[in-house]
Design an enzyme around this catalytic site. Sequence first.
Site, PDB file in Angstrom:
ATOM      1  N   ARG A  32       3.944  28.915  -0.752  1.00  0.00           N
ATOM      2  CA  ARG A  32       2.495  28.319  -1.295  1.00  0.00           C
ATOM      3  C   ARG A  32       1.700  29.094  -2.292  1.00  0.00           C
ATOM      4  O   ARG A  32       0.657  28.069  -2.570  1.00  0.00           O
ATOM      5  CB  ARG A  32       1.673  28.698   0.404  1.00  0.00           C
ATOM      6  CG  ARG A  32       2.406  27.740   1.880  1.00  0.00           C
ATOM      7  CD  ARG A  32       2.081  27.129   1.557  1.00  0.00           C
ATOM      8  NE  ARG A  32       2.621  26.381   3.332  1.00  0.00           N
ATOM      9  CZ  ARG A  32       2.400  26.459   4.578  1.00  0.00           C
ATOM     10  NH1 ARG A  32       1.165  27.397   4.577  1.00  0.00           N
ATOM     11  NH2 ARG A  32       3.200  26.461   5.112  1.00  0.00           N
ATOM     12  N   ASP A 134     -12.217  19.952   9.268  1.00  0.00           N
ATOM     13  CA  ASP A 134     -10.543  20.802   8.968  1.00  0.00           C
ATOM     14  C   ASP A 134     -11.819  21.500   7.771  1.00  0.00           C
ATOM     15  O   ASP A 134     -12.442  21.203   7.393  1.00  0.00           O
ATOM     16  CB  ASP A 134      -9.186  20.101   8.398  1.00  0.00           C
ATOM     17  CG  ASP A 134      -8.279  21.307   8.937  1.00  0.00           C
ATOM     18  OD1 ASP A 134      -7.596  20.670   9.096  1.00  0.00           O
ATOM     19  OD2 ASP A 134      -7.756  22.215   8.016  1.00  0.00           O
TER      20      ASP A 134
HETATM   21  C1  LIG Z   1      -0.889  22.194  12.600  1.00  0.00           C
HETATM   22  S1  LIG Z   1      -1.672  21.580  11.720  1.00  0.00           S
HETATM   23  C2  LIG Z   1      -2.630  20.412  13.334  1.00  0.00           C
HETATM   24  C3  LIG Z   1      -2.767  19.335  13.515  1.00  0.00           C
HETATM   25  C4  LIG Z   1      -3.472  18.003  14.504  1.00  0.00           C
HETATM   26  N1  LIG Z   1      -4.457  18.987  14.954  1.00  0.00           N
HETATM   27  C5  LIG Z   1      -2.164  17.984  15.282  1.00  0.00           C
HETATM   28  O1  LIG Z   1      -2.311  18.771  16.402  1.00  0.00           O
HETATM   29  O2  LIG Z   1      -1.664  17.197  14.625  1.00  0.00           O
HETATM   30  C6  LIG Z   1      -2.924  22.757  11.881  1.00  0.00           C
HETATM   31  C7  LIG Z   1      -4.274  21.846  10.890  1.00  0.00           C
HETATM   32  O3  LIG Z   1      -5.489  23.210  11.639  1.00  0.00           O
HETATM   33  C8  LIG Z   1      -6.377  23.884  10.575  1.00  0.00           C
HETATM   34  N2  LIG Z   1      -6.604  24.859   9.997  1.00  0.00           N
HETATM   35  C9  LIG Z   1      -5.942  25.322  10.521  1.00  0.00           C
HETATM   36  N3  LIG Z   1      -7.320  26.919  10.772  1.00  0.00           N
HETATM   37  C10 LIG Z   1      -8.691  26.399  10.302  1.00  0.00           C
HETATM   38  C11 LIG Z   1      -9.864  27.062  10.633  1.00  0.00           C
HETATM   39  N4  LIG Z   1     -10.368  28.144  10.535  1.00  0.00           N
HETATM   40  N5  LIG Z   1     -10.981  26.282  11.003  1.00  0.00           N
HETATM   41  C12 LIG Z   1     -10.106  24.922  10.595  1.00  0.00           C
HETATM   42  N6  LIG Z   1      -9.881  24.498  10.668  1.00  0.00           N
HETATM   43  C13 LIG Z   1      -8.379  25.350  10.286  1.00  0.00           C
HETATM   44  C14 LIG Z   1      -5.412  23.480   9.034  1.00  0.00           C
HETATM   45  O4  LIG Z   1      -6.025  23.217   8.007  1.00  0.00           O
HETATM   46  C15 LIG Z   1      -4.659  22.470   9.565  1.00  0.00           C
HETATM   47  O5  LIG Z   1      -5.084  21.112   8.806  1.00  0.00           O
END
Ligand SMILES: C[S@@+](CC[C@H](N)C(=O)[O-])C[C@H]1O[C@@H](n2cnc3c(N)ncnc32)[C@H](O)[C@@H]1O
Length: 267
Positions: A32, A134
């Site tokens: 990454r 996000d």
């Molecule tokens: C696996 S994706 C899930 C996207 C969508 N909610 C779905 O279910 O398809 C996880 C997302 O959570 C975000 N994320 C991770 N840590 C976070 C945080 N502390 N605050 C906000 N978003 C976060 C990541 O950037 C990513 O876009």
Amino acid sequence: MAPELFKAFSELTYRHTGIVLADGNEHLVAGRIRGRVRALGLAGAPEYLALLRAGGPELDEFVNAITTNVTAFFREPEHFKLLHRAARKKAAEGRSLRIWCAAASSGEEPYSIAITLREALGDSADRCSVFATDINSEVIEHARTGRYEQRVVANLGDDLMARHFERDGDLVAVVPATRRLVTFSTLNLIEPAWRLPGGFDIVFCRNVMIYFDRPTQAGIVSRLTGQLRPGGLLLVGHSESLAGLCPGLTTLRPSIYQRPLAHRRAS
Ligand SMILES: C[S@@+](CC[C@H](N)C(=O)[O-])C[C@H]1O[C@@H](n2cnc3c(N)ncnc32)[C@H](O)[C@@H]1O
């Protein structure tokens, strides 16, 4: 990647995102950050760590690189059926829906919400709003464009494609009428205070809790509960049961929680 170096990147990740990088993810982290090390012309991961520790804007780039953003239109479709029913019910009561999509990634989830609202309510969907956030500024920028590769929308079906997408060169774009229901912003779920309009009918916080440990999950759920209107729903991913973490909510199903309509006074 050496164990001490991995530990240092893990700690940095946990502090700034809440994400727990378990041992065994050394290759993932190395992969990454590789692009950032190259882009900055650094000798390697130790130099990159030193740069991050010095603070500054690179931290945002690191967070963008380290988060996992896998998503899809209408992922876990039962929640969208529930949303359709909830929107119709509210409309019958003369009310609209305020929705927060709290880990929106590149927009597929909030646009699925907007499409569902349009399908359920037609023009009246304009009274509803979808606030999509996000931590990753790059995916939020992408989401704002509303533009996707054909393969991303391949399973949506002709009817939804005709009503909610238009050709945009080699890409497809969400039509303005559907897109305008959604506003995007960056927001870190582990921050103790969110600057939010509050009072949401439904919060989608799906497939992100899985990256956090129990104390972080508990803190986020408690603050999410405070953002819900009485009777409001919190939706998490199907593999993310909040059992034991949400004393202020009623469990309707393992991925669906509700803020009670009225709190009973303790006698
Ligand atoms: C696996 S994706 C899930 C996207 C969508 N909610 C779905 O279910 O398809 C996880 C997302 O959570 C975000 N994320 C991770 N840590 C976070 C945080 N502390 N605050 C906000 N978003 C976060 C990541 O950037 C990513 O876009």
